[in-house]
Design an enzyme around this catalytic site. Sequence first.
Site, PDB file in Angstrom:
ATOM      1  N   LYS A  61       3.513   4.533   0.871  1.00  0.00           N
ATOM      2  CA  LYS A  61       3.199   3.227  -0.059  1.00  0.00           C
ATOM      3  C   LYS A  61       2.582   3.249  -0.937  1.00  0.00           C
ATOM      4  CE  LYS A  61       4.342   0.280   3.652  1.00  0.00           C
ATOM      5  NZ  LYS A  61       5.358  -0.932   3.472  1.00  0.00           N
ATOM      6  N   SER A 311       6.540   9.426   7.353  1.00  0.00           N
ATOM      7  CA  SER A 311       6.229   8.444   6.570  1.00  0.00           C
ATOM      8  C   SER A 311       4.872   8.350   6.172  1.00  0.00           C
ATOM      9  CB  SER A 311       7.028   6.967   6.823  1.00  0.00           C
ATOM     10  OG  SER A 311       6.546   6.739   8.097  1.00  0.00           O
TER      11      SER A 311
END
Length: 409
Positions: A61, A311
């Site tokens: 992110k 992720s």
Amino acid sequence: MSFRTTASHPALILDDVRGAQKMLSGVARVTALEGSRHLTELVGSPVHLKCENLQRTGSFKLRGAYVRISGLTPVERAAGVVAASAGNHAQGVALASSLLGVRSTVFMPVGAPLPKVAATREYGAEVRLHGQVVDETLAAAQRYAEETGAVFIHPFDHPDIIAGQGTVGLEILEQCPEVRTIVLGIGGGGFAAGVAVAVKALRPDVRIVGVQAEGAACYPPSLAAGHPVSLDSPVTMADGIKVGRPGDVPFALIEELVDEVRTVTEDELSSALLLCLERAKLVVEPAGASPVAALLSDPKAFRGPVVAVLSGGNVDPLLMQRILRHGMSAAGRYLSLRLRLTDRPGALAALLAALTVADANVLDISHVRTDPRLGLTEAEVDLHLETKGPQHCAEVEAALRAAGFRVMG
């Protein structure tokens, strides 16, 4: 950063992602690509793990947040930024803002895990706890943006965010030029869209497979309908991909560029997280483990070499504890049994001796001697055992029966 546009939506091109990669140089880590022998054996061709769980702030992110905030005008920067998130996006925005000297306010749900709240504050954001669910938190952040003039930083539905996340795709092609399939989790779609833009521009032959949690799979019905469709109440432990509606910008790109979207169950997510921890020695959150869950559920469906993107790794320790228990149970490494014994001295000791011979580890035991269901000379024992797998479970149960114990279930 500027993007070419169509009449319907902003469209990203490879140069946009390359521009984001230059912007992130020295900011985001080029995360490792690790081989997985266990998954390679299952799939029948090389499988590599792209470790974005080891990125700064613990997830990809930061990439999109930094690119988005970098693109703000001086006036917008002076007004500050605001975001809403239960964890990963919050930390990415907080760190990106601090690095760029921009004031940030992050709204988080009241029940957000304390480690994530503390980390977001430590990265420099002002944290405001509001709402019980992310939708309420998001509405509060948007109201704050309207009232103060702060720029709202959306977690996935903006071209800058998507371009930043797409830099992971460029790294994969550099680290594994022979890749044939990339598997990655999908929430709102910004990550998958960015990776698809970068990879398909350079290697249109690479198959891109998105993975969603079965209880929060907004993309399959949306793709079937040809437009974003909202889910009433998405439910999954994988909060990183727990999104009720695809973003408008990423949806158009995913519809065009992503080859397939699969779903995985909560049991499969638990088993994948456990595998990452035990076999790869990597702490991965449920959303980050979703590509591994897809490989485990249908290993022969993926043409290799395969790159599975982990992720994120921001998992609350208490949730990790529950997930590991669930994962071990799903993998057949826990066995729960209820037995009837003759209520006499030494009966319980004999049971424990039989379990020792069967090499089963007792995690919990409940011994009931007085109950209306029991006969005068009976006792009941509830056992929770740690075993070595499904075959060992069957062997333990058979050994107990052979030793004369009445197994009720």
